[in-house]
Design a protein around this motif. Structure first.
Motif, PDB file in Angstrom:
ATOM      1  N   ALA A 123       0.826  -1.210   0.000  1.00 48.07           N
ATOM      2  CA  ALA A 123       0.000   0.000   0.000  1.00 48.07           C
ATOM      3  C   ALA A 123       0.861   1.261   0.000  1.00 48.07           C
ATOM      4  CB  ALA A 123      -0.939   0.000   1.201  1.00 48.07           C
ATOM      5  N   ALA A 124       1.934   1.255   0.780  1.00 46.91           N
ATOM      6  CA  ALA A 124       2.824   2.418   0.808  1.00 46.91           C
ATOM      7  C   ALA A 124       3.484   2.637  -0.547  1.00 46.91           C
ATOM      8  CB  ALA A 124       3.887   2.228   1.899  1.00 46.91           C
ATOM      9  N   VAL A 125       3.924   1.563  -1.172  1.00 54.26           N
ATOM     10  CA  VAL A 125       4.549   1.679  -2.492  1.00 54.26           C
ATOM     11  C   VAL A 125       3.518   2.090  -3.541  1.00 54.26           C
ATOM     12  CG1 VAL A 125       5.709   0.338  -4.301  1.00 54.26           C
ATOM     13  CG2 VAL A 125       6.437   0.141  -1.937  1.00 54.26           C
ATOM     14  N   TYR A 126       2.297   1.613  -3.416  1.00 53.68           N
ATOM     15  CA  TYR A 126       1.223   2.009  -4.328  1.00 53.68           C
ATOM     16  C   TYR A 126       1.006   3.522  -4.283  1.00 53.68           C
ATOM     17  CZ  TYR A 126      -3.559   2.579  -6.044  1.00 53.68           C
ATOM     18  OH  TYR A 126      -4.669   3.006  -6.713  1.00 53.68           O
ATOM     19  N   PHE A 127       0.911   4.079  -3.086  1.00 53.87           N
ATOM     20  CA  PHE A 127       0.697   5.524  -2.974  1.00 53.87           C
ATOM     21  C   PHE A 127       1.935   6.308  -3.413  1.00 53.87           C
ATOM     22  CE2 PHE A 127      -2.667   4.090  -0.027  1.00 53.87           C
ATOM     23  CZ  PHE A 127      -3.731   4.618  -0.745  1.00 53.87           C
ATOM     24  N   LEU A 128       3.123   5.752  -3.220  1.00 57.92           N
ATOM     25  CA  LEU A 128       4.329   6.390  -3.727  1.00 57.92           C
ATOM     26  C   LEU A 128       4.295   6.460  -5.254  1.00 57.92           C
ATOM     27  CD1 LEU A 128       7.289   7.451  -3.244  1.00 57.92           C
ATOM     28  CD2 LEU A 128       7.985   5.074  -3.618  1.00 57.92           C
ATOM     29  N   PHE A 129       3.892   5.378  -5.904  1.00 58.35           N
ATOM     30  CA  PHE A 129       3.832   5.380  -7.361  1.00 58.35           C
ATOM     31  C   PHE A 129       2.702   6.257  -7.885  1.00 58.35           C
ATOM     32  CE2 PHE A 129       6.614   1.579  -7.367  1.00 58.35           C
ATOM     33  CZ  PHE A 129       7.537   2.039  -8.286  1.00 58.35           C
ATOM     34  N   ILE A 130       1.598   6.351  -7.173  1.00 56.61           N
ATOM     35  CA  ILE A 130       0.552   7.293  -7.587  1.00 56.61           C
ATOM     36  C   ILE A 130       1.116   8.707  -7.579  1.00 56.61           C
ATOM     37  CG2 ILE A 130      -1.567   8.439  -6.798  1.00 56.61           C
ATOM     38  CD1 ILE A 130      -2.690   5.752  -6.138  1.00 56.61           C
ATOM     39  N   TRP A 131       1.848   9.042  -6.536  1.00 59.76           N
ATOM     40  CA  TRP A 131       2.456  10.367  -6.438  1.00 59.76           C
ATOM     41  C   TRP A 131       3.460  10.581  -7.570  1.00 59.76           C
ATOM     42  CZ3 TRP A 131       7.570  11.765  -4.914  1.00 59.76           C
ATOM     43  CH2 TRP A 131       7.745  13.127  -4.669  1.00 59.76           C
ATOM     44  N   MET A 132       4.238   9.548  -7.876  1.00 57.60           N
ATOM     45  CA  MET A 132       5.256   9.687  -8.920  1.00 57.60           C
ATOM     46  C   MET A 132       4.637   9.783 -10.308  1.00 57.60           C
ATOM     47  SD  MET A 132       8.109   7.131  -7.347  1.00 57.60           S
ATOM     48  CE  MET A 132       9.092   7.106  -8.804  1.00 57.60           C
ATOM     49  N   PHE A 133       3.619   8.986 -10.586  1.00 56.74           N
ATOM     50  CA  PHE A 133       2.991   9.016 -11.902  1.00 56.74           C
ATOM     51  C   PHE A 133       2.207  10.300 -12.152  1.00 56.74           C
ATOM     52  CE2 PHE A 133       3.064   4.185 -11.914  1.00 56.74           C
ATOM     53  CZ  PHE A 133       4.051   4.122 -12.880  1.00 56.74           C
TER      54      PHE A 133
ATOM     55  N   LEU B 170      13.455  10.402  -6.911  1.00 53.38           N
ATOM     56  CA  LEU B 170      13.329   9.921  -5.539  1.00 53.38           C
ATOM     57  C   LEU B 170      13.137   8.406  -5.446  1.00 53.38           C
ATOM     58  CD1 LEU B 170      11.056  12.725  -4.100  1.00 53.38           C
ATOM     59  CD2 LEU B 170      13.511  12.454  -3.858  1.00 53.38           C
ATOM     60  N   LEU B 171      13.018   7.746  -6.594  1.00 51.72           N
ATOM     61  CA  LEU B 171      12.802   6.296  -6.578  1.00 51.72           C
ATOM     62  C   LEU B 171      13.986   5.519  -5.991  1.00 51.72           C
ATOM     63  CD1 LEU B 171      10.875   4.008  -7.220  1.00 51.72           C
ATOM     64  CD2 LEU B 171      11.851   3.922  -9.514  1.00 51.72           C
TER      65      LEU B 171
END
Length: 103
Positions: free
Chosen positions: A60-70, A79-80
């Motif tokens: 879930a944390a990585v999912y929200f990180l990728f939403i922010w990045m995309f 920041l990846l």
């Protein structure tokens, strides 16, 4: 908030993080699958539940990180590597020390 399919697909990359133990190194996803589906696991049900909660929380944390990045500008992708390194360290600490001492 609609489901972002690209971020969801990218969030599964968390299971490719390596776990270092005293005796061997393995991918975290492989370790979880082998514990749950091997049938001869030595983990207690509480340990398996802790594994599942840790896996879902990290994904879930990585999912929200990728939403922010995309959804942002190109510089967010810079920041990846630090985020991957930090999540690897936190995962190894949580999996090898926290779960073993509290479950």
């Amino acid at each position: 908030m609609a489901l972002n399919r690209k971020a969801l697909a990218a969030s599964f990359s968390v299971y490719l993080l390596p776990i270092f133990t005293i005796h061997y190194v393995y991918f975290w996803g492989w370790g979880i699958v082998s514990e749950v589906f091997a049938g001869t696991h030595y983990r207690t049900p509480l340990w398996l539940a802790g594994d599942a909660v840790l896996a879902l929380a990290f994904q879930a944390a990585v999912y929200f990180l990728f939403i922010w990045m995309f959804s942002g500008r190109w510089w967010r992708w810079l920041l990846l590597p630090p985020a991957a390194g930090a999540s690897w360290v936190v995962l190894n600490l949580a999996y090898t020390f926290v779960l073993q001492t509290h479950l």
